[in-house]
Design an enzyme around this catalytic site. Structure first.
Site, PDB file in Angstrom:
ATOM      1  CG  HIS A   1      29.620  49.363 -15.901  1.00  0.00           C
ATOM      2  ND1 HIS A   1      28.707  50.356 -16.106  1.00  0.00           N
ATOM      3  CD2 HIS A   1      29.736  49.225 -14.556  1.00  0.00           C
ATOM      4  CE1 HIS A   1      28.262  50.802 -14.938  1.00  0.00           C
ATOM      5  NE2 HIS A   1      28.872  50.143 -13.980  1.00  0.00           N
TER       6      HIS A   1
ATOM      7  CG  ASP B   1      33.086  53.912  -7.706  1.00  0.00           C
ATOM      8  OD1 ASP B   1      32.468  54.893  -7.285  1.00  0.00           O
ATOM      9  OD2 ASP B   1      32.692  53.230  -8.671  1.00  0.00           O
TER      10      ASP B   1
ATOM     11  CB  SER C   1      24.838  54.138 -13.456  1.00  0.00           C
ATOM     12  OG  SER C   1      25.747  53.116 -13.767  1.00  0.00           O
TER      13      SER C   1
HETATM   14  O1  PAF Z   1      30.968  49.889  -7.962  1.00  0.00           O
HETATM   15  C1  PAF Z   1      29.859  49.301  -7.883  1.00  0.00           C
HETATM   16  O2  PAF Z   1      29.080  49.265  -8.833  1.00  0.00           O
HETATM   17  C2  PAF Z   1      29.463  48.622  -6.586  1.00  0.00           C
HETATM   18  O3  PAF Z   1      29.896  49.352  -5.484  1.00  0.00           O
HETATM   19  C3  PAF Z   1      29.932  47.157  -6.493  1.00  0.00           C
HETATM   20  C4  PAF Z   1      31.447  47.037  -6.496  1.00  0.00           C
HETATM   21  C5  PAF Z   1      29.364  46.372  -7.660  1.00  0.00           C
HETATM   22  C6  PAF Z   1      29.425  46.524  -5.198  1.00  0.00           C
HETATM   23  O4  PAF Z   1      28.034  46.559  -5.137  1.00  0.00           O
END
Ligand code: PAF
Length: 281
Positions: free
Chosen positions: A37, A150, A186
């Site tokens: 992140h 993702d 996570s």
């Molecule tokens: O990737 C994520 O953490 C979630 O899918 C997001 C993009 C914050 C949407 O809730």
């Protein structure tokens, strides 16, 4: 860094910056922040003068029996990491603020959201697209940053932004990995020490499949076979799903004659991990 929890406070902060001519970047997250992140925040800082991070565990993207309840939550620790990473505003709304009474909209992105994880987790990408559309509408960022881990989510968000003509640039940041190759997630926090030791076999299997392609194999079925055999070398990993698809349309390919996404999900005990590689073309 300021923390706000209401849409009104978010809008006020962002409009004040916009009036001063600042570019704004948005990093949507569900918290439980790790270095992956923080790489998104870093990219956002390079792209814009002000960085907004949203932290919202979105109930709409979890199916029945998934880990919504046990998803790790630690707002204070996350806020501290974001402060250190140089974010300017943290938006951490309660559910009723994101989905106020009367909220009736669901965003469905056909095509790219329907195969792969979309087929295995019905409603998941509708939940993602709905919350991302709402966040983009609230912040109106110049840039929004997502992680390659993702990959299908990135394809869904890009299609959403393009189809609705949203004036936002979607940036995708490469997956951040531990030194043994495990993609940061996570959900890695759920792994027991033994499971953690076994987990990097997922990335090794993806690399084995990529290598066999680089050595000349073009048939998707053969590349997938190498991937499956490599997964079987680690008995703790149970293959849940694997897809080899066109990297843009997310449709399955038979021949690797363009950039493809090899994406897989495995189960390690109670934990489901995903990872992917893009290669070919
Ligand atoms: O990737 C994520 O953490 C979630 O899918 C997001 C993009 C914050 C949407 O809730």
């Amino acid at each position: 860094m300021k923390t706000v929890s209401t849409a009104a406070d978010l809008r006020n902060a962002v409009s004040a910056w916009r009036e001063k001519g600042q570019r704004i970047a948005l990093v949507p997250t569900m918290g439980a922040l790790h270095a992956g992140h923080l790489a998104l925040v870093d990219q956002a800082r390079r792209a814009a003068g002000k960085v907004v991070v949203s932290l919202f565990v979105n109930p709409k993207q979890f199916g029945p029996g998934e880990d919504f309840e046990r998803y790790p939550r630690d707002l204070e620790a996350d806020a501290e990491k974001l402060r250190e990473a140089g974010a300017d505003l943290l938006f951490a709304p309660p559910v009723a603020e994101m989905y106020p009474p009367g909220f009736a909209t669901t965003v469905h992105v056909a095509g790219v959201s329907e195969g792969m994880e979309g087929a295995r987790r019905p409603g998941h990408f509708d939940g993602v697209a709905t919350v991302v559309a709402r966040l983009l509408g609230l912040v109106l960022p110049d840039v929004a940053v997502f992680g390659q881990k993702d990959a299908q989510q990135c394809a869904v968000v890009m299609r959403l932004a393009a189809d609705l003509g949203l004036p936002v640039e979607i940036r995708v940041v490469p997956t951040v990995r531990e030194s043994d190759g495990l993609a940061l997630s996570s959900r890695n926090a759920y792994l027991t020490p033994e499971e953690r030791k076994a987990a990097p076999a997922l990335f090794r299997a993806l690399l084995a499949a990529q290598l066999v392609h680089e050595l000349g194999e073009r048939k998707a079925a053969k590349v997938l076979k190498v991937f499956r055999l490599a997964i079987e070398t680690e008995p703790r990993l149970v293959l849940d799903a694997v897809d080899l698809v066109d990297a843009v349309t997310m449709r399955p390919v038979e021949t690797i004659d363009r950039p493809v996404l090899l994406a897989a999900a495995v189960k390690l005990g109670r934990t489901r991990l995903i990872d992917n590689l893009v290669f070919g073309g």
